[in-house]
Design an enzyme around this catalytic site. Structure first.
Site, short mmCIF file in Angstrom:
data_model
loop_
_atom_site.label_atom_id
_atom_site.label_comp_id
_atom_site.label_asym_id
_atom_site.label_seq_id
_atom_site.Cartn_x
_atom_site.Cartn_y
_atom_site.Cartn_z
N LYS A 55 -10.94 -17.93 -129.07
CA LYS A 55 -10.65 -16.84 -128.12
C LYS A 55 -9.39 -17.14 -127.34
O LYS A 55 -9.14 -18.29 -127.00
CB LYS A 55 -11.83 -16.73 -127.15
CG LYS A 55 -11.61 -15.82 -125.98
CD LYS A 55 -11.87 -16.49 -124.61
CE LYS A 55 -10.84 -17.49 -124.24
NZ LYS A 55 -10.85 -17.92 -122.82
N THR A 56 -8.61 -16.21 -127.05
CA THR A 56 -7.60 -16.17 -125.99
C THR A 56 -6.61 -15.04 -126.26
O THR A 56 -6.11 -14.92 -127.39
CB THR A 56 -6.81 -17.48 -125.76
OG1 THR A 56 -5.84 -17.24 -124.74
CG2 THR A 56 -6.09 -18.02 -126.98
N ASP B 290 -8.28 -25.19 -124.64
CA ASP B 290 -8.91 -26.18 -123.77
C ASP B 290 -10.43 -26.16 -123.92
O ASP B 290 -11.08 -27.21 -123.95
CB ASP B 290 -8.54 -25.93 -122.30
CG ASP B 290 -7.09 -26.32 -122.01
OD1 ASP B 290 -6.59 -27.25 -122.67
OD2 ASP B 290 -6.46 -25.69 -121.15
N ARG C 114 -14.11 -21.88 -115.89
CA ARG C 114 -13.15 -22.85 -116.43
C ARG C 114 -13.55 -24.31 -116.20
O ARG C 114 -12.71 -25.20 -116.25
CB ARG C 114 -11.77 -22.60 -115.81
CG ARG C 114 -11.09 -21.31 -116.26
CD ARG C 114 -9.62 -21.33 -115.92
NE ARG C 114 -8.96 -20.08 -116.24
CZ ARG C 114 -8.49 -19.78 -117.46
NH1 ARG C 114 -8.62 -20.62 -118.45
NH2 ARG C 114 -7.89 -18.63 -117.67
N GLY D 67 -10.48 -17.68 -119.71
CA GLY D 67 -10.10 -16.31 -119.35
C GLY D 67 -10.75 -15.28 -120.25
O GLY D 67 -11.03 -15.56 -121.42
N ASP E 258 -3.80 -15.05 -125.24
CA ASP E 258 -2.47 -15.65 -125.33
C ASP E 258 -1.99 -15.84 -126.77
O ASP E 258 -0.79 -16.01 -127.00
CB ASP E 258 -2.45 -17.03 -124.64
CG ASP E 258 -2.62 -16.91 -123.13
OD1 ASP E 258 -2.77 -15.78 -122.63
OD2 ASP E 258 -2.61 -17.96 -122.46
P1 FBP Z 1 -7.47 -18.50 -121.67
O1 FBP Z 1 -6.43 -19.43 -122.24
O2 FBP Z 1 -8.60 -19.21 -121.04
O3 FBP Z 1 -7.92 -17.51 -122.69
O4 FBP Z 1 -6.81 -17.65 -120.51
C1 FBP Z 1 -5.59 -17.05 -120.70
C2 FBP Z 1 -5.08 -16.35 -119.46
O5 FBP Z 1 -5.39 -14.98 -119.52
C3 FBP Z 1 -3.58 -16.57 -119.32
O6 FBP Z 1 -2.86 -15.60 -120.00
C4 FBP Z 1 -3.42 -16.57 -117.83
O7 FBP Z 1 -2.33 -17.36 -117.43
C5 FBP Z 1 -4.68 -17.18 -117.33
O8 FBP Z 1 -5.66 -16.87 -118.27
C6 FBP Z 1 -5.09 -16.67 -115.98
O9 FBP Z 1 -6.22 -17.37 -115.57
P2 FBP Z 1 -7.21 -16.93 -114.42
O10 FBP Z 1 -8.11 -15.89 -115.00
O11 FBP Z 1 -7.95 -18.17 -114.12
O12 FBP Z 1 -6.38 -16.41 -113.30
#
Ligand code: FBP
Length: 548
Positions: A202-203, A176, A145, A81, A205
């Site tokens: 990165k994230t 991941d 992803r 993400g 979250d």
């Molecule tokens: P990452 O863990 O890859 O940084 O992504 C986090 C996130 O933003 C979460 O908060 C959310 O649940 C998810 O990505 C949403 O994913 P997508 O962009 O595939 O809808």
């Protein structure tokens, strides 16, 4: 292309580096610390990573460098993400690489890990990269992803690396994606490919975190963006005095974002998934708690409020957690049988007949929309897509019913919001702009010192960039075994909210007062220019954790 005034101004911003990285690259010496162990399942992880397990922690000091400065051809991918600051990791890496030798080359593989498999890339130039300095988003090369996990995939990556004479690959990603980085590093080492792999944390979250990764990049900017919006809604609620706002915020698993926003905005309610799990609170316990707060405020004439709901809450509610685990297993093991079911009725009956009786009962009691959302495709890492489950709406419906069943006189007019994607590509705050640039710059130092299987780290973050320290941590140190897609896999352990940690304790000590009274605080928009105490502050979480 037309640029906004802010974008033009941000191009001129010079990100700050830790003091050690401000030295001439020739004068930065690598220091080896203690050998490391994985956080759990040591024997198994050691067996799976014979070449990259147990390596030493890395720091840097002023001294004479033995790093390889020339002939560096590095590939970089953005993975998972979006998170504000990703572009600055790339610009930091690029600047360090070119400073070391202008003939060094940085290739950006497009669309995430699949860019490496498809050999879809661009070579960065000054002109191209300058367009992305200090900007949000991942559009410089895109993200994805795809999971790199099979030997066939590794072979393709090795061929692509050989074709371009890559000596290193930098993977900018979350838990991941950095798991991918560790597995790829091991493969490259085991096959003597000469390709190093370095990760960057990165994230938004905030759950890629441990004793040396104090925060993942993007968390700061995303939380500030959500907190601005939550503060604005609080002010609206306090002005109109007629709505309860239920705001779901991103955070696929951990509730760090929800907690940080609560610390910044002091809402009436903030649920924390980790607490729900620890206290074994059922869905009805949560609904009753919210209804109690609604009634208590109503008794004071306050028929309005703001509740923050973490996106990952649903997976922490014990009975739903068991249900999701059973569905995950079911969909992984019976993937083909499930895929041929044509109607919702068939899918529903298939699921019900394969669940334990408890989980079947929980599933049947959920609204149909939520049932559908729980059965949606998993992401490539086997995670349920919680951002698409409308927990905030579910809670509103259940609280309204609970109040009705109680015969409550409280007025409960509720609105739902979801703040997620709007926080992921904001212009990085000064903190994220500086932190990300430093992470990328530092990644090059790890590469030029011949290291592989490491994550780039910058620490002492609440003390300001001049006091930051740079280094590296073996990725295997963060790993344990977890069940994914029906099997045990080595993955980086997610850092959840610690209930005995200072940020949660602070929240816990204040939440009753915030619930019963109106103590809203209004953080306002991210400020990029102005006094440092407004522009350069980091999160409340980090400040409280580090005692500042
Ligand atoms: P990452 O863990 O890859 O940084 O992504 C986090 C996130 O933003 C979460 O908060 C959310 O649940 C998810 O990505 C949403 O994913 P997508 O962009 O595939 O809808």
């Amino acid at each position: 292309m037309n640029y906004s005034p802010l974008q033009k101004a941000r191009y001129e911003y010079q990100p700050k580096l830790p003091l050690i990285l401000q030295n001439d690259i020739n004068n930065i010496e690598v220091c080896y610390g203690n050998a490391t162990q994985s956080v759990a399942d040591q024997d198994k992880i050691k067996e799976m990573f014979p070449n990259t397990y147990g390596m030493k922690t890395i720091s840097f000091k002023k001294g004479s460098s033995k790093a390889k400065k020339d002939g560096q051809v590095v590939g970089v991918i953005l993975s998972g993400g979006q998170a504000p600051g990703g572009h600055n990791v790339i610009t930091g890496l690029y600047d360090a690489l070119k400073k070391s030798n202008p003939n060094n080359v940085l290739l950006g593989f497009k669309g995430g890990p699949s860019g490496l498999l498809d050999d879809d890339y661009i070579e960065f130039t000054d002109e191209f990269i300058n367009e992305y300095r200090n900007t949000g988003g991942f559009d410089i090369i895109g993200s994805g992803r795809t999971k790199l996990e099979t030997v066939e995939q590794f072979k393709v990556v090795a061929e692509v690396a050989k074709k371009h004479s890559l000596n290193a690959i930098v993977i900018i990603g979350g838990d991941d994606s950095n798991t991918n980085a560790a597995v790829l590093a091991e493969y490259m080492a085991a096959t003597n490919s000469g390709v190093q792999v370095i990760g960057c944390p990165k994230t938004i979250d905030g759950d890629l975190k441990n004793d040396v990764i104090e925060v993942s990049f993007g968390f700061d900017t995303a939380c500030k963006t959500y907190s601005e919006l939550i503060g604005n809604i609080e002010r609206d609620a306090n002005s109109a005095k007629k709505y309860w706002h239920f705001i779901k915020v991103m955070g696929r698993s951990a509730s760090h974002i929800a907690l940080e926003c609560a610390l910044e905005c002091q809402p009436n309610i903030c649920l924390v998934g980790e607490e729900v799990e620890a206290k074994n609170q059922s869905m009805m316990d949560i609904v009753k708690y919210i209804a109690d707060v609604v009634e208590a405020r109503s008794a004071k004439g306050l028929n309005y409020g703001v509740a923050i709901v973490p996106e990952g809450l649903i997976e922490f509610i014990p009975e739903v957690k068991v249900l999701i685990a059973e569905i995950n297993e079911l969909l992984a093991v019976h993937e083909k049988d499930y895929a041929v079911l044509g109607t919702w009725e068939d899918q529903f009956n298939f699921v019900i007949s394969n669940l334990t009786s408890n989980s079947a009962a929980v599933f049947k009691n959920l609204p149909v929309d939520i049932q559908h959302q729980l059965l949606m495709d998993r992401d490539p890492h086997g995670n349920v897509q919680v951002s698409r489950i409308e927990t905030e709406k579910l809670l509103i419906t259940m609280v309204a019913k609970e109040l009705k069943d109680r015969g409550s006189k409280a007025k409960f007019s509720a609105l739902n919001h979801f703040f997620g994607y709007e926080g992921r590509c904001a212009f990085p705050s000064n903190f994220d702009a500086d932190y990300c640039y430093s992470l990328g710059y530092n990644a090059f130092l790890l590469i030029s010192n011949g290291l592989t299987g490491y994550m780039s780290t910058v620490t002492n973050l609440s003390a300001g960039p001049s006091n930051w320290e740079a280094g590296g941590i073996p990725i295997t140190k963060m790993m344990n075994l977890e069940r994914r897609h029906g099997e045990f896999k080595p993955v980086i352990r997610k850092a959840l909210v610690e209930l005995d940690g200072k940020p949660f304790k602070y929240f816990e000590a204040h939440r009753k007062e915030w619930a019963e009274n109106t103590c809203f605080t209004f953080p306002g928009a991210i400020q990029y220019y102005g006094p440092a105490e407004v522009c350069d502050i980091t999160t409340r979480t980090l400040a409280i954790e580090q005692g500042n």
